[in-house]
Design a protein around this motif. Sequence first.
Motif, PDB file in Angstrom:
ATOM      1  N   SER A  83      -7.619  -7.296   5.543  1.00 58.12           N
ATOM      2  CA  SER A  83      -6.399  -7.056   6.311  1.00 58.12           C
ATOM      3  C   SER A  83      -5.226  -6.761   5.395  1.00 58.12           C
ATOM      4  O   SER A  83      -4.313  -6.034   5.770  1.00 58.12           O
ATOM      5  CB  SER A  83      -6.101  -8.236   7.229  1.00 58.12           C
ATOM      6  N   THR A  84      -5.217  -7.299   4.181  1.00 56.36           N
ATOM      7  CA  THR A  84      -4.118  -7.007   3.259  1.00 56.36           C
ATOM      8  C   THR A  84      -4.166  -5.562   2.793  1.00 56.36           C
ATOM      9  O   THR A  84      -3.136  -4.896   2.704  1.00 56.36           O
ATOM     10  CB  THR A  84      -4.187  -7.933   2.029  1.00 56.36           C
ATOM     11  N   HIS A  85      -5.361  -5.104   2.482  1.00 59.39           N
ATOM     12  CA  HIS A  85      -5.479  -3.771   1.875  1.00 59.39           C
ATOM     13  C   HIS A  85      -5.924  -2.689   2.849  1.00 59.39           C
ATOM     14  O   HIS A  85      -6.311  -1.604   2.406  1.00 59.39           O
ATOM     15  CB  HIS A  85      -6.426  -3.833   0.683  1.00 59.39           C
ATOM     16  N   ASN A  86      -5.893  -2.991   4.134  1.00 59.59           N
ATOM     17  CA  ASN A  86      -6.271  -2.000   5.146  1.00 59.59           C
ATOM     18  C   ASN A  86      -7.661  -1.431   4.899  1.00 59.59           C
ATOM     19  O   ASN A  86      -7.864  -0.210   4.859  1.00 59.59           O
ATOM     20  CB  ASN A  86      -5.252  -0.855   5.199  1.00 59.59           C
ATOM     21  N   MET A 194      -3.745  -3.575  13.406  1.00 57.85           N
ATOM     22  CA  MET A 194      -4.426  -4.249  12.311  1.00 57.85           C
ATOM     23  C   MET A 194      -3.961  -3.765  10.942  1.00 57.85           C
ATOM     24  O   MET A 194      -4.245  -4.384   9.923  1.00 57.85           O
ATOM     25  CB  MET A 194      -5.937  -4.045  12.435  1.00 57.85           C
ATOM     26  N   LEU A 195      -3.289  -2.628  10.918  1.00 55.31           N
ATOM     27  CA  LEU A 195      -2.840  -2.086   9.631  1.00 55.31           C
ATOM     28  C   LEU A 195      -1.702  -2.915   9.060  1.00 55.31           C
ATOM     29  O   LEU A 195      -0.791  -3.308   9.776  1.00 55.31           O
ATOM     30  CB  LEU A 195      -2.377  -0.636   9.799  1.00 55.31           C
ATOM     31  N   ASN A 196      -1.776  -3.171   7.771  1.00 58.60           N
ATOM     32  CA  ASN A 196      -0.688  -3.836   7.080  1.00 58.60           C
ATOM     33  C   ASN A 196       0.330  -2.767   6.681  1.00 58.60           C
ATOM     34  O   ASN A 196       0.050  -1.932   5.829  1.00 58.60           O
ATOM     35  CB  ASN A 196      -1.248  -4.548   5.836  1.00 58.60           C
TER      36      ASN A 196
ATOM     37  N   LYS B 129       6.731   4.771  11.648  1.00 60.92           N
ATOM     38  CA  LYS B 129       6.626   4.838  13.092  1.00 60.92           C
ATOM     39  C   LYS B 129       5.270   4.333  13.584  1.00 60.92           C
ATOM     40  O   LYS B 129       5.196   3.555  14.523  1.00 60.92           O
ATOM     41  CB  LYS B 129       6.836   6.269  13.576  1.00 60.92           C
ATOM     42  N   ALA B 130       4.213   4.764  12.904  1.00 60.94           N
ATOM     43  CA  ALA B 130       2.868   4.338  13.282  1.00 60.94           C
ATOM     44  C   ALA B 130       2.773   2.820  13.247  1.00 60.94           C
ATOM     45  O   ALA B 130       2.166   2.202  14.107  1.00 60.94           O
ATOM     46  CB  ALA B 130       1.845   4.945  12.346  1.00 60.94           C
TER      47      ALA B 130
END
Lengths: 275, 135
Positions: A83-86, A194-196, B129-130
């Motif tokens: 989760s930290t590094h996508n 979920m993206l950091n 924005k995303a």
Amino acid sequence: MKASRREFLKLAGVSALFGLGANAAFELLTPGALEASSEVAHGAAHGEAAAGVQAATRWAMVIDVRKCILQEDCQDCVLACNSTHNIPTVGNPKEEIKWIWKDTFEHLFPDQHSQYVDEGLEGKAFPVMCNHCDNPPCVRVCPTKATFRRPDGIVMMDMHRCIGCRFCMAACPYGARSFNWRDPRKYFEGKEAMLNPEQPTRTKGVVEKCTFCPERLAKGLEPACVEACKKRKSDCLIFGNLNDPESEVRKILRKRTSIRRKPELGTKPSVFFLV
Amino acid sequence: MYDLNKILVGLAIFLLFFTFPILYGMGSAVPVPKPKLDTPEIQKLTDKKCVEDTHFMRTSHMQFLNYWRDRAVREDHRTYESKLNGKKYDISLQNTCMKCHSNKKDFCDSCHTYASVKPYCWDCHIEPKAAKESM
């Protein structure tokens, strides 16, 4: 000018003598300079630490296998890293992306030729990641210097330079590198939450791996996996400076027996396993 | 000369066809874009200054971003001291540049579309924005 054969041979002979003597002359006038310059260039090109000069910091990870195998289904370190590094969850094991992952003793140490594996260890999984070798084969083969060794020992990836040739993946004896066969953003479609937002993703066609979280180290934080492990209070991951004799990693390495993966290859890993 | 009329008609059609894009766009010049600077983060600033002066940022932000990239990724120097006022900034596209310029569409894209340049920053770096939509 018209030279006779005799004169030509004389000239050629004298020139040859000068040529052969040049190296010796250099040695005589500036002892050691010639060799040193070529060695420095070699070392710099391959990102190796110059012999005899010790950097102030040498980051290393110690994994307490005995403690970790007690937490059988724990994936906290892996999930924290993802989760930290996508890092996307790909599903297909042939295309999966992993920085830190869990595997069994038999898989990680195939060179420990014991027919009878310790019952406590058998089939038990514990985390592994990039070894951040002192002598990293991936760095030697990278044609664009996209992967390089920092003075503090971290084998870093510069995604801007990676051309996706995958030489490093072939060179790495630990399978620590993953290739982006597809655009990783695709796996986050509909899951953008979920993206950091503080970290990038990668793009299609680059190789990625564990980087010991340099952006966190710069802020005085520990890598995300270590933080997650400490939060759980299982303390299986210990991170620190090998060049500081009083650091936590050095203290525990003095007390316990540690092994490294494939030491016979001479890559000098800086990830230690306490068994 | 044979078929003079046919040739002349053909030439006229060819000329019309070839100059069509120019004729079509005549008189409707696309205005020079004005990147918007009215994001909430910029409004909050008392001293509305970027890391360097506007002229430099306008003309050399590409080289400057490459310099930042190399400083952070390759040399691990993650703070930048502004030559304007000595203020210190974290070197980060996502966390410093885009914190203020959170309007990528009206800021980055406005000029990039006009100049028809397609920087691939956003293949990896996440545009604000995303990230905001998902929050």
